[in-house]
Scaffold this active site. Structure first.
Site, mmCIF file in Angstrom:
data_model
loop_
_atom_site.group_PDB
_atom_site.id
_atom_site.type_symbol
_atom_site.label_atom_id
_atom_site.label_comp_id
_atom_site.label_asym_id
_atom_site.label_seq_id
_atom_site.Cartn_x
_atom_site.Cartn_y
_atom_site.Cartn_z
ATOM 1 N N GLU A 100 -5.958 -4.435 10.148
ATOM 2 C CA GLU A 100 -5.098 -3.652 10.308
ATOM 3 C C GLU A 100 -5.356 -2.916 11.706
ATOM 4 O OE1 GLU A 100 -2.788 -2.471 6.615
ATOM 5 O OE2 GLU A 100 -4.640 -1.209 6.897
ATOM 6 N N ASN A 120 0.801 -1.279 -0.040
ATOM 7 C CA ASN A 120 0.037 -0.100 -0.014
ATOM 8 C C ASN A 120 0.808 1.242 -0.003
ATOM 9 O OD1 ASN A 120 -1.799 2.011 0.477
ATOM 10 N ND2 ASN A 120 -2.279 1.494 2.410
ATOM 11 N N TRP A 121 1.158 1.781 -1.207
ATOM 12 C CA TRP A 121 1.847 2.690 -1.300
ATOM 13 C C TRP A 121 1.456 4.047 -0.638
ATOM 14 C CZ3 TRP A 121 4.414 2.973 -7.022
ATOM 15 C CH2 TRP A 121 5.094 1.678 -7.165
ATOM 16 N N LYS A 122 0.214 3.919 -0.317
ATOM 17 C CA LYS A 122 -0.604 5.405 0.057
ATOM 18 C C LYS A 122 -0.168 6.575 -0.617
ATOM 19 C CE LYS A 122 -0.204 3.496 4.536
ATOM 20 N NZ LYS A 122 -0.557 3.625 5.898
ATOM 21 N N SER A 179 2.889 -1.844 10.345
ATOM 22 C CA SER A 179 4.159 -2.092 10.647
ATOM 23 C C SER A 179 4.803 -3.465 10.420
ATOM 24 C CB SER A 179 4.655 -1.617 11.887
ATOM 25 O OG SER A 179 4.188 -0.401 12.219
ATOM 26 N N GLY A 182 1.961 2.420 10.768
ATOM 27 C CA GLY A 182 2.913 3.447 10.453
ATOM 28 C C GLY A 182 3.678 4.134 11.871
ATOM 29 N N GLU A 214 -7.021 5.030 7.104
ATOM 30 C CA GLU A 214 -6.952 6.562 6.953
ATOM 31 C C GLU A 214 -8.299 6.902 6.134
ATOM 32 O OE1 GLU A 214 -3.115 5.790 5.193
ATOM 33 O OE2 GLU A 214 -2.573 5.241 6.858
ATOM 34 N N HIS A 252 -9.799 1.448 4.357
ATOM 35 C CA HIS A 252 -8.501 1.699 4.960
ATOM 36 C C HIS A 252 -8.761 2.420 6.095
ATOM 37 C CE1 HIS A 252 -4.399 3.063 6.186
ATOM 38 N NE2 HIS A 252 -3.876 1.744 5.762
ATOM 39 N N GLY A 295 2.777 -1.044 4.235
ATOM 40 C CA GLY A 295 2.740 0.535 3.844
ATOM 41 C C GLY A 295 4.316 0.735 3.901
HETATM 42 P P1 PGA Z 1 2.336 0.229 7.580
HETATM 43 O O1 PGA Z 1 0.941 0.701 6.928
HETATM 44 O O2 PGA Z 1 2.919 -1.009 7.172
HETATM 45 O O3 PGA Z 1 3.501 1.545 7.253
HETATM 46 O O4 PGA Z 1 2.080 0.564 8.932
HETATM 47 C C1 PGA Z 1 0.086 -0.525 6.672
HETATM 48 C C2 PGA Z 1 -1.241 0.099 6.102
HETATM 49 O O5 PGA Z 1 -1.645 1.185 6.358
HETATM 50 O O6 PGA Z 1 -1.614 -0.683 5.082
#
Ligand code: PGA
Length: 252
Positions: A166, A9-11, A210, A172, A97, A95, A231
């Site tokens: 998640e 997931n490149w965001k 993470s 993150g 976010e 997600h 991510g």
């Molecule tokens: P992260 O993000 O690996 O940077 O914690 C995972 C995600 O939000 O899909």
């Protein structure tokens, strides 16, 4: 055993040149045939670039969202049929976010899942609790409520989704759920899927939050963890390749 699914997931990261370098490094480092399923979920403007860059590779193309409407006066939205035209195979939906910063409710997430499925896109449905919810022992109730909305709106098609657990507090932050904590929630989600479909055992339930090169093998080794949604570590070729390699070893 089913092959694991490792999805990046490149965001909101990347640029034309960054993407080209990253995909080049991934392609150079991947074994053929890949021992797990691989996808990258990229920002919408880069879908056409990525469709080209990924041609002939074992990496599938993913988007990070899909509209809850199928066409029309929805400025700024991108619908599932448009994603499909660019060869999109997966889309993350719901997600945390998106739930947190864009007000996506369980009902909106369920609609997005329905429209993705109708266009032949596999939704990666994200569920997870906040730290406050975990500390007040609401984890199970929260993830079950989030998944129930999707199950309810999608009937027999539910066996076509991918679920990603998640925990919001692990995204993150560098703070990963322990393998036992993750497995416990994955077990709850598997049981919920089993009550909805006979196909539950072959449905991927990914862990995200993470996950990195150092902790991937132990997390992916849990019985109900069928892959990862990655991510930060998906933006570094060496780290993403190490996670893919760990997943491949488990499938061997
Ligand atoms: P992260 O993000 O690996 O940077 O914690 C995972 C995600 O939000 O899909």
């Amino acid at each position: 055993m089913n092959q694991k699914l490792i999805a990046g997931n490149w965001k909101m990261n990347g640029s034309l040149s960054f993407n080209q370098a990253l995909v080049g490094a991934l392609r150079a480092g991947l074994q053929s045939p890949a021992a797990c399923r691989i996808a990258v979920c990229v920002p919408a403007p880069y879908l056409s670039q990525l469709a080209e860059l990924l041609k002939g590779s074992p990496i599938d193309l993913g988007a990070q969202d899909v509209s809850s409407h199928d066409a029309g006066a929805y400025t700024g939205e991108v619908c599932a049929a448009m994603l499909r035209e660019f060869g999109v195979r997966y889309a993350t939906v719901g997600h945390s976010e998106r739930r947190q910063y864009h007000g996506e409710t369980d009902a909106v997430v369920a609609d997005k899942v329905r429209l993705a499925l109708a266009s032949g896109i596999t939704p990666i449905v994200c569920v997870g609790e906040t730290l406050a919810q975990r500390e007040s022992e609401q984890t199970e109730a929260v993830v079950k409520r989030q998944l129930a909305a999707v199950i309810h709106a999608n009937g027999h098609c539910i066996s076509e989704i991918v679920v990603a657990y998640e925990p919001v507090w692990a995204i993150g932050t560098g703070r990963t759920a322990t393998p036992a904590q993750a497995q416990q929630v994955h077990g709850v989600l598997r049981a919920q899927l089993k009550a909805a479909t006979e196909q539950a055992d072959r449905m991927p339930i990914l862990y995200g939050g993470s996950m990195n090169a150092a902790n991937a093998a132990e997390l992916l080794g849990q019985p109900d963890i069928d892959g990862g949604l990655i991510g930060g570590a998906s933006l570094k070729a060496a780290d993403f390749l190490a996670i893919i390699a760990a997943a491949g070893r488990l499938a061997a």
